[in-house]
Design a protein around this motif. Structure first.
Motif, PDB file in Angstrom:
ATOM      1  N   PRO A  69      61.658  57.621  -0.266  1.00 36.70           N
ATOM      2  CA  PRO A  69      61.480  56.488  -1.191  1.00 36.70           C
ATOM      3  C   PRO A  69      62.313  55.270  -0.829  1.00 36.70           C
ATOM      4  CG  PRO A  69      61.656  58.539  -2.409  1.00 36.70           C
ATOM      5  CD  PRO A  69      61.969  58.874  -0.983  1.00 36.70           C
ATOM      6  N   GLY A  70      63.565  55.488  -0.432  1.00 35.46           N
ATOM      7  CA  GLY A  70      64.407  54.349  -0.104  1.00 35.46           C
ATOM      8  C   GLY A  70      65.556  54.742   0.798  1.00 35.46           C
ATOM      9  N   VAL A  71      65.957  53.823   1.649  1.00 42.32           N
ATOM     10  CA  VAL A  71      67.083  54.026   2.560  1.00 42.32           C
ATOM     11  C   VAL A  71      67.995  52.816   2.450  1.00 42.32           C
ATOM     12  CG1 VAL A  71      67.778  54.548   4.927  1.00 42.32           C
ATOM     13  CG2 VAL A  71      65.498  55.199   4.133  1.00 42.32           C
ATOM     14  N   ILE A  72      69.315  53.057   2.409  1.00 42.03           N
ATOM     15  CA  ILE A  72      70.264  51.953   2.410  1.00 42.03           C
ATOM     16  C   ILE A  72      71.182  52.085   3.617  1.00 42.03           C
ATOM     17  CG2 ILE A  72      70.250  51.641  -0.099  1.00 42.03           C
ATOM     18  CD1 ILE A  72      72.964  53.082  -0.192  1.00 42.03           C
ATOM     19  N   ALA A  73      71.688  50.956   4.069  1.00 46.09           N
ATOM     20  CA  ALA A  73      72.625  50.937   5.187  1.00 46.09           C
ATOM     21  C   ALA A  73      73.707  49.915   4.912  1.00 46.09           C
ATOM     22  CB  ALA A  73      71.903  50.593   6.483  1.00 46.09           C
ATOM     23  N   ARG A  74      74.901  50.204   5.374  1.00 46.66           N
ATOM     24  CA  ARG A  74      76.001  49.244   5.354  1.00 46.66           C
ATOM     25  C   ARG A  74      76.717  49.339   6.690  1.00 46.66           C
ATOM     26  NH1 ARG A  74      79.026  46.512   1.476  1.00 46.66           N
ATOM     27  NH2 ARG A  74      77.923  47.638  -0.170  1.00 46.66           N
ATOM     28  N   THR A  75      76.958  48.185   7.305  1.00 46.24           N
ATOM     29  CA  THR A  75      77.678  48.159   8.565  1.00 46.24           C
ATOM     30  C   THR A  75      78.909  47.278   8.434  1.00 46.24           C
ATOM     31  OG1 THR A  75      76.582  46.206   9.505  1.00 46.24           O
ATOM     32  CG2 THR A  75      75.484  48.326   9.786  1.00 46.24           C
ATOM     33  N   TYR A  76      79.845  47.524   9.323  1.00 47.10           N
ATOM     34  CA  TYR A  76      81.023  46.647   9.461  1.00 47.10           C
ATOM     35  C   TYR A  76      81.260  46.466  10.948  1.00 47.10           C
ATOM     36  CZ  TYR A  76      85.735  44.807   9.428  1.00 47.10           C
ATOM     37  OH  TYR A  76      86.821  44.003   9.638  1.00 47.10           O
ATOM     38  N   LYS A  77      81.393  45.197  11.369  1.00 47.45           N
ATOM     39  CA  LYS A  77      81.690  44.912  12.763  1.00 47.45           C
ATOM     40  C   LYS A  77      82.327  43.534  12.872  1.00 47.45           C
ATOM     41  CE  LYS A  77      79.659  44.611  17.394  1.00 47.45           C
ATOM     42  NZ  LYS A  77      78.399  44.604  18.182  1.00 47.45           N
ATOM     43  N   ASP A  78      83.465  43.474  13.524  1.00 43.48           N
ATOM     44  CA  ASP A  78      84.140  42.197  13.794  1.00 43.48           C
ATOM     45  C   ASP A  78      84.342  41.369  12.522  1.00 43.48           C
ATOM     46  OD1 ASP A  78      84.157  42.897  16.471  1.00 43.48           O
ATOM     47  OD2 ASP A  78      82.286  41.839  16.897  1.00 43.48           O
ATOM     48  N   PRO A  93      61.158  51.136  -6.326  1.00 45.71           N
ATOM     49  CA  PRO A  93      62.312  50.335  -6.761  1.00 45.71           C
ATOM     50  C   PRO A  93      63.253  50.043  -5.603  1.00 45.71           C
ATOM     51  CG  PRO A  93      61.898  52.160  -8.278  1.00 45.71           C
ATOM     52  CD  PRO A  93      61.014  52.375  -7.092  1.00 45.71           C
ATOM     53  N   VAL A  94      63.709  48.814  -5.513  1.00 47.63           N
ATOM     54  CA  VAL A  94      64.634  48.420  -4.454  1.00 47.63           C
ATOM     55  C   VAL A  94      65.969  49.107  -4.696  1.00 47.63           C
ATOM     56  CG1 VAL A  94      65.862  46.501  -3.390  1.00 47.63           C
ATOM     57  CG2 VAL A  94      63.484  46.214  -4.122  1.00 47.63           C
ATOM     58  N   ARG A  95      66.524  49.711  -3.669  1.00 44.57           N
ATOM     59  CA  ARG A  95      67.792  50.407  -3.798  1.00 44.57           C
ATOM     60  C   ARG A  95      68.944  49.411  -3.759  1.00 44.57           C
ATOM     61  NH1 ARG A  95      69.153  55.540  -0.669  1.00 44.57           N
ATOM     62  NH2 ARG A  95      70.570  55.555  -2.436  1.00 44.57           N
ATOM     63  N   ASN A  96      70.016  49.770  -4.436  1.00 48.60           N
ATOM     64  CA  ASN A  96      71.217  48.950  -4.465  1.00 48.60           C
ATOM     65  C   ASN A  96      72.229  49.530  -3.482  1.00 48.60           C
ATOM     66  OD1 ASN A  96      73.537  47.536  -4.998  1.00 48.60           O
ATOM     67  ND2 ASN A  96      73.676  48.111  -7.155  1.00 48.60           N
ATOM     68  N   PRO A  97      72.589  48.788  -2.416  1.00 46.26           N
ATOM     69  CA  PRO A  97      73.527  49.332  -1.428  1.00 46.26           C
ATOM     70  C   PRO A  97      74.910  49.647  -1.989  1.00 46.26           C
ATOM     71  CG  PRO A  97      72.373  47.415  -0.559  1.00 46.26           C
ATOM     72  CD  PRO A  97      72.071  47.469  -2.031  1.00 46.26           C
ATOM     73  N   ASP A  98      75.209  49.170  -3.204  1.00 45.12           N
ATOM     74  CA  ASP A  98      76.524  49.416  -3.793  1.00 45.12           C
ATOM     75  C   ASP A  98      76.527  50.561  -4.802  1.00 45.12           C
ATOM     76  OD1 ASP A  98      77.821  47.247  -2.430  1.00 45.12           O
ATOM     77  OD2 ASP A  98      76.806  45.878  -3.790  1.00 45.12           O
ATOM     78  N   SER A  99      75.391  51.204  -5.019  1.00 45.41           N
ATOM     79  CA  SER A  99      75.330  52.250  -6.040  1.00 45.41           C
ATOM     80  C   SER A  99      75.857  53.573  -5.492  1.00 45.41           C
ATOM     81  CB  SER A  99      73.893  52.427  -6.536  1.00 45.41           C
ATOM     82  OG  SER A  99      73.083  52.958  -5.499  1.00 45.41           O
ATOM     83  N   PRO A 100      76.345  54.461  -6.368  1.00 44.92           N
ATOM     84  CA  PRO A 100      76.918  55.737  -5.919  1.00 44.92           C
ATOM     85  C   PRO A 100      75.855  56.739  -5.489  1.00 44.92           C
ATOM     86  CG  PRO A 100      76.919  55.633  -8.308  1.00 44.92           C
ATOM     87  CD  PRO A 100      76.446  54.298  -7.839  1.00 44.92           C
ATOM     88  N   SER A 311      78.591  53.267  -0.321  1.00 43.01           N
ATOM     89  CA  SER A 311      78.614  52.852   1.076  1.00 43.01           C
ATOM     90  C   SER A 311      79.862  52.034   1.386  1.00 43.01           C
ATOM     91  CB  SER A 311      77.355  52.056   1.408  1.00 43.01           C
ATOM     92  OG  SER A 311      77.274  50.868   0.637  1.00 43.01           O
ATOM     93  N   GLY A 312      80.282  51.195   0.456  1.00 42.00           N
ATOM     94  CA  GLY A 312      81.471  50.378   0.677  1.00 42.00           C
ATOM     95  C   GLY A 312      82.733  51.205   0.797  1.00 42.00           C
ATOM     96  N   ASP A 313      82.892  52.191  -0.094  1.00 40.19           N
ATOM     97  CA  ASP A 313      84.068  53.054  -0.041  1.00 40.19           C
ATOM     98  C   ASP A 313      84.100  53.875   1.247  1.00 40.19           C
ATOM     99  OD1 ASP A 313      85.055  52.156  -2.432  1.00 40.19           O
ATOM    100  OD2 ASP A 313      85.033  54.098  -3.442  1.00 40.19           O
ATOM    101  N   LEU A 314      82.931  54.370   1.670  1.00 39.67           N
ATOM    102  CA  LEU A 314      82.912  55.208   2.866  1.00 39.67           C
ATOM    103  C   LEU A 314      83.229  54.411   4.130  1.00 39.67           C
ATOM    104  CD1 LEU A 314      79.916  57.600   2.141  1.00 39.67           C
ATOM    105  CD2 LEU A 314      82.368  58.085   1.978  1.00 39.67           C
ATOM    106  N   VAL A 315      82.777  53.172   4.201  1.00 39.97           N
ATOM    107  CA  VAL A 315      83.154  52.324   5.335  1.00 39.97           C
ATOM    108  C   VAL A 315      84.666  52.094   5.339  1.00 39.97           C
ATOM    109  CG1 VAL A 315      83.046  49.969   6.242  1.00 39.97           C
ATOM    110  CG2 VAL A 315      80.939  51.180   5.702  1.00 39.97           C
ATOM    111  N   THR A 316      85.210  51.795   4.176  1.00 39.45           N
ATOM    112  CA  THR A 316      86.666  51.613   4.077  1.00 39.45           C
ATOM    113  C   THR A 316      87.403  52.863   4.531  1.00 39.45           C
ATOM    114  OG1 THR A 316      86.455  50.033   2.260  1.00 39.45           O
ATOM    115  CG2 THR A 316      88.565  51.154   2.477  1.00 39.45           C
ATOM    116  N   PHE A 317      86.922  54.030   4.123  1.00 34.82           N
ATOM    117  CA  PHE A 317      87.579  55.294   4.461  1.00 34.82           C
ATOM    118  C   PHE A 317      87.557  55.562   5.959  1.00 34.82           C
ATOM    119  CE2 PHE A 317      86.661  59.877   5.293  1.00 34.82           C
ATOM    120  CZ  PHE A 317      87.965  60.334   5.195  1.00 34.82           C
ATOM    121  N   ILE A 318      86.384  55.505   6.595  1.00 35.33           N
ATOM    122  CA  ILE A 318      86.311  55.875   8.008  1.00 35.33           C
ATOM    123  C   ILE A 318      87.084  54.889   8.873  1.00 35.33           C
ATOM    124  CG2 ILE A 318      84.161  54.639   8.584  1.00 35.33           C
ATOM    125  CD1 ILE A 318      85.091  58.204   9.733  1.00 35.33           C
ATOM    126  N   ARG A 319      87.079  53.606   8.499  1.00 38.94           N
ATOM    127  CA  ARG A 319      87.836  52.620   9.263  1.00 38.94           C
ATOM    128  C   ARG A 319      89.344  52.875   9.121  1.00 38.94           C
ATOM    129  NH1 ARG A 319      87.725  47.489   7.736  1.00 38.94           N
ATOM    130  NH2 ARG A 319      88.433  46.916   9.840  1.00 38.94           N
TER     131      ARG A 319
END
Length: 468
Positions: A69-78, A93-100, A311-319
């Motif tokens: 139904p829906g896929v979200i992505a968040r990237t961080y670079k430079d 329904p459009v997915r919210n990249p900030d939702s849990p 997605s935001g928390d997980l990017v913060t964590f892995i970085r």
């Protein structure tokens, strides 16, 4: 101060501290070509068009996709954060990249990080005998602890190699995965979404009832039971619940305000997107007989897979993890390089020029036939494997809570990523980054039924990390 730009299904956010200019082109229509795409210009990568095309293909149905139904992505670079989405059709329904979402086995990185902090503090050793730490936890009743096909039990004679903390971390313990137990699956299927409230010992008992799969350190068997045992180790050496220690040591210091270990709380934090599962129903002729799967008791995951995040928390964590903010250099290096030395074997021999070692494959040494051969003879190969997916091969190895994926891109270059997959009812998640944390990607699907999941994952990773 932030500047935000939105284009179609992608959004780029650059912090004011970033001084380097970047050309961002408008998203363009990408044609799905069964035999692969031509080299992608750098400007298209700056707009993340290859990744957007991969997201659309994963959510699409016209080119043979699974119709997630829906896929979200968040990237961080430079210094640049970007979010994008893909949906099955205009009515989804459009997915919210900030939702849990339920990040499932990405929990393992959090658990492993906590264990390695305890190692750094001298509270536990990677070579500690699990029985010495926990007692006879794998043989708590006459039935549990023996393999009926081999007769081997979790009471080896004196002098036999013990199951160590390292074995648990890198899945070389030989302890069976409780989620592979037919009784557990039948119970989950008959009660979903009202799953039983599992204790850690109950989950361990289910895994132990199958006995050792091999001697410690001699094989690879991905097992959630290993990480439930690690949660028990954390509790034994600290005197506190494992979830409290992970929260105190990892979640709170990084300010991950949207990341929780919910115990047995079945309700997903709101507002959240819709999620759908097909794990417990057969694949339909004309699609998938899915049902809602946002709310269910996560105790079946425990220290192996209970986490809820964004997605935001997980990017913060892995970085933060890969940048050395959570572990001393010695433990971080061990986490990334202490790889399981054995594998389950590759599905066939690697093609010439493809650096996949069958002896180390875990258990995947995946070759993309459309790019690695002149012409693919596999007529059953879905066309969407190749849509904006410029990869020749991907090999996975498992370290101490981290998966190392080595991608051979279409141009022959290689990219090494560290992270983890996470699959649960209604949600599939992926968290991967370059070794220094400078370029990271989080993906989440709100359906759990991709027929060729590893090909989908490899394609989406390559769309972001391969340059051509």
């Amino acid at each position: 101060m932030r500047r935000t730009r939105t284009a179609h299904t992608g959004r780029t956010t650059r912090t004011a501290r970033t001084t380097r200019g970047r050309l961002v082109v408008a998203a363009a229509t990408v044609l799905v070509v069964a035999m692969g795409l031509p080299s992608t210009p750098a400007a298209a990568h700056d707009s993340h068009e290859p990744l957007l095309a991969a997201l659309r293909a994963e959510a699409g149905t016209a080119v043979g996709g699974d119709g997630i139904p829906g896929v979200i992505a968040r990237t961080y670079k430079d210094g640049v954060s970007w979010t994008g989405t893909g949906a099955t059709d205009a009515g989804t329904p459009v997915r919210n990249p900030d939702s849990p979402f339920r990040a499932a086995s990405i929990t393992k990185i959090f658990t492993a990080t906590t264990v390695l902090q305890l190692v750094a503090e001298g509270m536990v050793s990677l070579d500690d005998d699990v029985f010495g730490l926990l007692g006879p936890v794998l043989k708590t009743n006459p039935v549990a602890g023996c393999n009926p096909s081999t007769g081997q039990c979790f009471n080896p004679p004196p002098g036999s190699p013990p199951i160590t903390v390292r074995n648990l971390l890198q899945h070389s313990s030989g302890v069976f995965n409780y989620l592979g137990d037919l009784g557990v699956l039948a119970s989950a299927g008959s009660s979903f979404p009202n799953l039983p409230d599992y204790s850690a010992q109950q989950l361990v008992d289910e895994g132990a009832s199958h006995g050792p799969q091999f001697a410690p350190g001699t094989g690879m068997h991905y097992s959630n039971t290993n990480y439930v045992l690690l949660g028990m180790v954390i509790e034994r050496v600290t005197g506190h619940p494992w979830a409290d220690e992970v929260t105190r040591r990892v979640i709170q210091p990084l300010g991950l305000t949207h990341t929780v270990l919910p115990g047995s709380t079945a309700t997903l934090p709101t507002p959240h997107d819709q999620f759908f599962t097909n794990y417990l129903r057969p694949r339909g002729v004309f699609g998938h007989l899915s049902r809602p799967a946002a709310d269910w008791n996560p105790s079946i995951g425990g220290a192996a897979g209970a986490i809820v995040s964004t997605s935001g928390d997980l990017v913060t964590f892995i970085r933060a993890l890969l940048a050395g903010r959570l572990l001393p250099p010695a433990q971080l290096a061990q986490m990334m390089t202490d790889l399981n030395p054995t594998g389950a074997g590759a599905p066939g021999s690697p093609l010439p020029g493809i650096p996949c070692d069958p002896a180390r494959a875990w258990p995947e040494c995946i070759v993309n036939p459309a790019i690695s051969t002149v012409s693919s003879g596999d007529k059953a190969t879905p066309g969407y494997w190749y849509a904006s997916r410029p990869w020749k091969a991907v090999q996975a190895d498992y370290g101490l809570g981290l998966t190392r994926r080595t991608i051979t891109c279409r141009d022959g270059s290689t990219v090494v990523l560290y992270g983890h997959n996470g699959g649960g009812f209604g949600s599939l998640s992926y968290l991967y980054s370059t070794a220094d944390g400078s370029h990271a990607l989080v993906l989440n699907m709100n359906g759990d039924w991709p027929l060729w999941e590893l090909y989908s994952l490899n394609g989406m990773l390559a769309a972001e990390f391969c340059t051509t």
